[in-house]
Enzyme design. Structure first.
Site, PDB file in Angstrom:
ATOM      1  N   HIS A 105      39.756  38.689  49.598  1.00 19.70           N
ATOM      2  CA  HIS A 105      40.340  38.917  48.277  1.00 19.70           C
ATOM      3  C   HIS A 105      41.791  39.380  48.406  1.00 19.70           C
ATOM      4  O   HIS A 105      42.056  40.506  48.815  1.00 19.70           O
ATOM      5  CB  HIS A 105      39.496  40.009  47.610  1.00 19.70           C
ATOM      6  CG  HIS A 105      39.875  40.303  46.204  1.00 19.70           C
ATOM      7  ND1 HIS A 105      39.768  39.373  45.199  1.00 19.70           N
ATOM      8  CD2 HIS A 105      40.348  41.435  45.620  1.00 19.70           C
ATOM      9  CE1 HIS A 105      40.146  39.924  44.053  1.00 19.70           C
ATOM     10  NE2 HIS A 105      40.510  41.173  44.280  1.00 19.70           N
ATOM     11  N   SER A 136      43.420  38.825  40.572  1.00 16.72           N
ATOM     12  CA  SER A 136      42.297  39.712  40.300  1.00 16.72           C
ATOM     13  C   SER A 136      42.333  40.276  38.881  1.00 16.72           C
ATOM     14  O   SER A 136      42.419  39.521  37.929  1.00 16.72           O
ATOM     15  CB  SER A 136      42.272  40.800  41.366  1.00 16.72           C
ATOM     16  OG  SER A 136      40.964  41.269  41.503  1.00 16.72           O
ATOM     17  N   TRP A 150      32.392  38.490  45.437  1.00 15.71           N
ATOM     18  CA  TRP A 150      32.317  39.403  44.281  1.00 15.71           C
ATOM     19  C   TRP A 150      32.886  38.715  43.025  1.00 15.71           C
ATOM     20  O   TRP A 150      32.417  38.917  41.914  1.00 15.71           O
ATOM     21  CB  TRP A 150      33.116  40.657  44.626  1.00 15.71           C
ATOM     22  CG  TRP A 150      33.225  41.739  43.604  1.00 15.71           C
ATOM     23  CD1 TRP A 150      34.368  42.115  42.961  1.00 15.71           C
ATOM     24  CD2 TRP A 150      32.196  42.622  43.128  1.00 15.71           C
ATOM     25  NE1 TRP A 150      34.116  43.169  42.119  1.00 15.71           N
ATOM     26  CE2 TRP A 150      32.787  43.510  42.209  1.00 15.71           C
ATOM     27  CE3 TRP A 150      30.829  42.745  43.409  1.00 15.71           C
ATOM     28  CZ2 TRP A 150      32.072  44.506  41.541  1.00 15.71           C
ATOM     29  CZ3 TRP A 150      30.109  43.740  42.748  1.00 15.71           C
ATOM     30  CH2 TRP A 150      30.736  44.606  41.830  1.00 15.71           C
ATOM     31  N   LYS A 156      43.061  38.184  35.361  1.00 17.12           N
ATOM     32  CA  LYS A 156      42.387  38.180  34.050  1.00 17.12           C
ATOM     33  C   LYS A 156      43.467  38.291  32.969  1.00 17.12           C
ATOM     34  O   LYS A 156      43.439  37.604  31.945  1.00 17.12           O
ATOM     35  CB  LYS A 156      41.400  39.351  33.938  1.00 17.12           C
ATOM     36  CG  LYS A 156      40.376  39.464  35.095  1.00 17.12           C
ATOM     37  CD  LYS A 156      39.442  40.660  34.922  1.00 17.12           C
ATOM     38  CE  LYS A 156      38.928  41.318  36.191  1.00 17.12           C
ATOM     39  NZ  LYS A 156      38.037  40.620  37.052  1.00 17.12           N
TER      40      LYS A 156
HETATM   41  C1  GTR Z   1      37.555  45.145  41.373  1.00 16.36           C
HETATM   42  C2  GTR Z   1      37.005  44.586  40.098  1.00 16.36           C
HETATM   43  C3  GTR Z   1      37.336  43.116  40.000  1.00 16.36           C
HETATM   44  C4  GTR Z   1      38.781  42.843  40.341  1.00 16.36           C
HETATM   45  C5  GTR Z   1      39.327  43.715  41.452  1.00 16.36           C
HETATM   46  C6  GTR Z   1      40.835  43.743  41.578  1.00 16.36           C
HETATM   47  O1  GTR Z   1      37.229  46.435  41.601  1.00 16.36           O
HETATM   48  O2  GTR Z   1      35.627  44.780  40.121  1.00 16.36           O
HETATM   49  O3  GTR Z   1      36.987  42.630  38.724  1.00 16.36           O
HETATM   50  O4  GTR Z   1      39.566  42.957  39.222  1.00 16.36           O
HETATM   51  O5  GTR Z   1      38.936  45.016  41.302  1.00 16.36           O
HETATM   52  O6  GTR Z   1      41.549  43.805  40.587  1.00 16.36           O
HETATM   53  O7  GTR Z   1      41.299  43.760  42.725  1.00 16.36           O
END
Ligand code: GTR
Length: 428
Positions: free
Chosen positions: A395, A253, A344, A257
């Protein structure tokens, strides 16, 4: 690892699109066309001309420029147990000090298979809530730093009862049994994951006279986290138990990045793994489906450099897109993991980034993504230089994800023809 409920149509006052049919038409830049329109014809053209153009964009417009490694970087092994995890592992903790001052450091937690006499390949990744959450091992030092209350705390302070609370994302035994070491660092040791005006973490160490926040083209949290991964790499090159030429950088996540940006900026990482990195990671920004540039910059204004905000609701102005971030890894192997329940992060946009990075791998004589269509769920694509899967579930970083990353790494780090079908684990 915030759970996002994908049924929502609005977030932070912004409409969120989840409908493929509502994606506006867009044009993607050609990774093999120079800014002046001339074609990239050779690996040399790529390395000397095109790659620097792409790097310059991501460095000044998306993630921000980070400083060089500090001259006074210091490493100290602060704990070592050769019989950790019931005798299966060597566990050690290494503090990496960023300045002469002993207060500014990150702690690298390492597990190495203790039957190995040779230096081992390693996965390194940042964790969300503190090293002590990745395994219940009572020997792991509890972070003294700020932690998010999403971790189960109420006062932003780590607590003993949360040892191992994130262990499902870090199958240490599986990793060790397959001949890999694992290193992990709490991202908050480098830069805490909240908006504090860049007064905490590594930023103040590098301010020039009168500066009190990063300039518009300078690093914020994602680039700082990536920078921290490179400082860990500085250490691995000195550790005789690690095969520093076989280090895979991994992240989930937001930390995916950071892993991608670390892979782009630091070619010492021999393999790069993005687990559901989504917007500002592997997903194409111009698709504007799920999380968008505006949404991410609004919710997390301290992640990307300020220049990136000019693309809020303005994706068509992007001269590059995230497929070119993936291309920056070439010719090194890169794996993109998606999850069906994580719309998402735009799984299709993550797949397409890998696909469209392919021509750069081809220039190196390699197959990038080995398919032009997204595979069905739970059918990983492991045969190319770019790996991909979309799995069932939500996720998260799971053992299933790790199994694919290990199988993929085996191809490059263990060069065994059969390795792709061979995972050593009592868990499978
Ligand atoms: C969310 C964000 C995503 C992702 C995620 C995470 O809130 O919008 O881009 O990075 O967090 O890190 O679990």
């Amino acid at each position: 690892m915030i759970e996002i409920f994908c049924c929502c149509t609005s977030s932070y006052g912004q409409e969120v699109n989840y409908d493929e049919n509502k994606i506006p038409s867009f044009t993607l830049s050609d990774p093999l066309a120079l800014n002046d329109g001339n074609p990239v014809k050779s690996v040399k053209d790529w390395e000397k001309k095109r790659r620097p153009e792409i790097m310059e964009f991501f460095e000044t417009q998306v993630y921000g420029k980070a400083p060089e490694a500090p001259k006074d970087l210091r490493f100290k092994v602060v704990s070592e147990d050769k019989q950790a995890l019931g005798g299966k592992a060597v566990r050690k903790e290494v503090n990496i000090y960023f300045s002469e001052n002993d207060d500014t450091y990150m702690t690298v937690l390492m597990y190495l298979p203790n039957q190995n006499k040779k230096p081992v390949p390693l996965f390194v990744g940042l964790n969300f809530y503190g090293n002590y959450t990745i395994n219940a091992d009572p020997g792991i030092t509890i972070t003294p730093n700020w932690v998010s209350n999403e971790s189960g705390t109420t006062d932003n302070r780590a607590k003993d009862s949360l040892r191992g609370s994130d262990a499902s994302g870090w199958p240490v035994e599986l990793i060790l049994q397959n001949g890999y070491g694992l290193a992990t660092i709490y991202c908050g040791d480098i830069a805490p994951d909240y908006d504090n005006g860049f007064q905490k973490g590594v930023f103040p160490l590098f301010y020039t006279n009168g500066q009190n926040k990063p300039r518009a083209d300078e690093w914020q949290n994602i680039a700082a986290w990536a920078w921290g991964l490179s400082r860990a790499m500085d250490y691995f090159q000195k550790d005789k138990q690690v095969d520093a030429k076989k280090v895979a950088v991994i992240g989930h996540s937001r930390l995916g990045k950071a892993a991608l940006w670390a892979g782009a900026t630091d070619k010492r990482f021999a393999m790069v793994v993005s687990n559901e990195s989504g917007c500002g990671g592997a997903a194409l920004s111009k698709r504007r489906i799920g999380e968008t540039v505006k949404l991410i910059n609004t919710q997390f204004p301290y992640w990307f450099c300020n220049n990136f905000k000019q693309y809020d609701n303005n994706e068509d102005a992007l001269p590059f897109d995230q497929h070119e971030l993936i291309a920056l890894m070439a010719p090194r192997p890169v794996y993109i993991g998606s999850a069906e329940g994580d719309q998402w992060a735009d799984p299709k946009g993550e797949f397409l980034s890998g696909l469209y990075a392919g021509p750069v791998y081809k220039l190196f004589g390699l197959t990038g993504m080995p398919a032009s269509e997204m595979p069905p769920v739970d059918h990983p694509l492991l045969s190319g230089q770019i790996g991909y899967h979309i799995r069932t579930g939500k996720h998260a970083l799971t053992s299933y994800d790790w199994e694919q990353y290990i199988l993929f790494a085996n191809k490059f780090f263990y060069h065994s023809k059969d390795s792709i079908n061979c995972l050593t684990s009592s868990f499978i």
